[in-house]
Write an enzyme that holds these catalytic residues in place. Structure first.
Site, PDB file in Angstrom:
ATOM      1  N   HIS A  30      -9.686  -4.855  -3.864  1.00 39.56           N
ATOM      2  CA  HIS A  30      -9.290  -4.476  -2.507  1.00 39.56           C
ATOM      3  C   HIS A  30      -7.936  -3.770  -2.524  1.00 39.56           C
ATOM      4  CE1 HIS A  30      -8.622  -5.093   1.891  1.00 39.56           C
ATOM      5  NE2 HIS A  30      -7.356  -5.242   1.502  1.00 39.56           N
ATOM      6  N   GLU A  31      -6.988  -4.304  -3.285  1.00 38.94           N
ATOM      7  CA  GLU A  31      -5.670  -3.680  -3.356  1.00 38.94           C
ATOM      8  C   GLU A  31      -5.734  -2.335  -4.078  1.00 38.94           C
ATOM      9  OE1 GLU A  31      -3.512  -4.829  -1.506  1.00 38.94           O
ATOM     10  OE2 GLU A  31      -4.464  -6.770  -1.125  1.00 38.94           O
ATOM     11  N   HIS A  42      -6.728   0.221  -1.595  1.00 40.49           N
ATOM     12  CA  HIS A  42      -5.607   0.712  -0.789  1.00 40.49           C
ATOM     13  C   HIS A  42      -4.834   1.793  -1.537  1.00 40.49           C
ATOM     14  CE1 HIS A  42      -5.828  -1.670   2.788  1.00 40.49           C
ATOM     15  NE2 HIS A  42      -5.672  -2.825   2.167  1.00 40.49           N
ATOM     16  N   GLU A  75      -8.311  -1.918   6.660  1.00 40.18           N
ATOM     17  CA  GLU A  75      -8.751  -3.112   5.943  1.00 40.18           C
ATOM     18  C   GLU A  75     -10.260  -3.083   5.714  1.00 40.18           C
ATOM     19  OE1 GLU A  75      -6.990  -5.279   4.434  1.00 40.18           O
ATOM     20  OE2 GLU A  75      -5.073  -4.529   5.179  1.00 40.18           O
TER      21      GLU A  75
END
Length: 305
Positions: free
Chosen positions: A130-131, A134, A201
């Protein structure tokens, strides 16, 4: 697109700084605020990531100090076709993580020790993916600069509490203008921060699922992290709430409303979206919302110590 968002953000914050300067000192105050804003914008672009990492006492790790975490991250960056970010550990019991950096070539991922101790390796992979999403989406520049500028605006608002309404205010606004500024300035910074946080998100969840290969790894991790907020507190985040939007889940509260005043989408909605994605991929769609071991005397699994 994110560079355009960042430019708009910096321009908006510059205008806000100038408005605050005008309220505090008229034209002279506005010019001083413009100079301060220019310096702040330059520093925010080049140094805000280091400032956030230092704020949380993050310690950099490498392949020798944390081989499993490092190798897992490296494998996923190869799958995603992106540079390997720097990795950091934050000695914090609350399971959480964030990414920072002005571009993929100068990015970092920081994970709390609580995350490594409470989650399985697969769940940690989902969080790190997930990071990485980003970073690949270039969200981190806007996220980090927002945290820095929002903190600066809050400090200016606090300064106004001691400098306004003393009879020397030459711009005619007086104490009413100062009070309005004290309320609206941090509110404006918070609205900018919240507007940036929400939609990205969901996008990072989807891309993160693609990077790690299984949406349920991230869905299960989100459920555990959300449940942990009932038992652990991130004291650094509590004292620096302007950084809350950077984390995978809001470290300040367990809000469950998908509304304008939430820095993150509702965790249940994010899990549901990942479950639908998993069903479409044929990887299953069930996640236990509140693991029984959390908060009990059962030992936590910590694959990286």
């Amino acid at each position: 697109m994110n560079y355009m968002k960042t430019a708009i953000l910096l321009a908006g914050m510059t205008a806000l700084f100038m408005g605050i300067g005008f309220l505090l000192g008229g034209r002279t105050g506005m010019l001083i605020a413009l100079a301060v804003a220019a310096a702040m914008n330059f520093w925010s672009y080049w140094g805000s990531d280091k400032a956030v990492l230092n704020m949380y006492g993050a310690q950099e790790i490498d392949q020798n100090s944390a081989p499993d975490l490092y190798n897992m991250t490296w494998e996923m960056t190869q799958r995603a076709g992106m540079p390997m970010p720097r990795l950091f550990i934050i000695h914090e019991d609350q399971p959480n993580a964030f990414a920072t950096g002005r571009n993929p070539e100068n990015a970092a991922v920081a994970v709390n020790t609580g995350l490594l101790n409470a989650l399985t390796p697969e769940e940690v992979a989902g969080v790190v993916a997930h990071e990485l999403a980003h970073i690949r989406n270039r969200d981190t520049l806007t996220m980090t600069i927002t945290a820095t500028l929002a903190g600066a605006v809050s400090m200016l608002a606090n300064f106004a509490a001691f400098s306004g309404g003393n009879g020397e205010n030459r711009n005619g606004f007086g104490i009413i203008g100062t009070i309005a500024m004290m309320i609206l300035a941090p509110l404006a910074a918070s609205i900018v921060q919240m507007a940036i946080s929400r939609s990205r998100e969901y996008e990072a969840d989807k891309l993160g699922a693609e990077i790690c290969g299984n949406p349920m790894w991230l869905a299960s991790a989100l459920a555990k992290i959300a449940g942990a907020h009932n038992y652990t507190q991130n004291n650094t985040a509590e004292h620096n709430p302007q950084t809350a939007h950077m984390f995978i889940i809001n470290p300040l509260s367990g809000e469950r409303m998908d509304n304008l005043f939430s820095t993150h989408p509702d965790t249940g909605n994010r899990i549901a979206a990942l479950q639908q994605l998993a069903q479409a991929w044929g990887t299953g769609g069930y996640v236990q919302q509140q693991p029984a071991a959390w908060g009990s005397n059962a030992p936590r699994r910590g694959p990286w110590g």
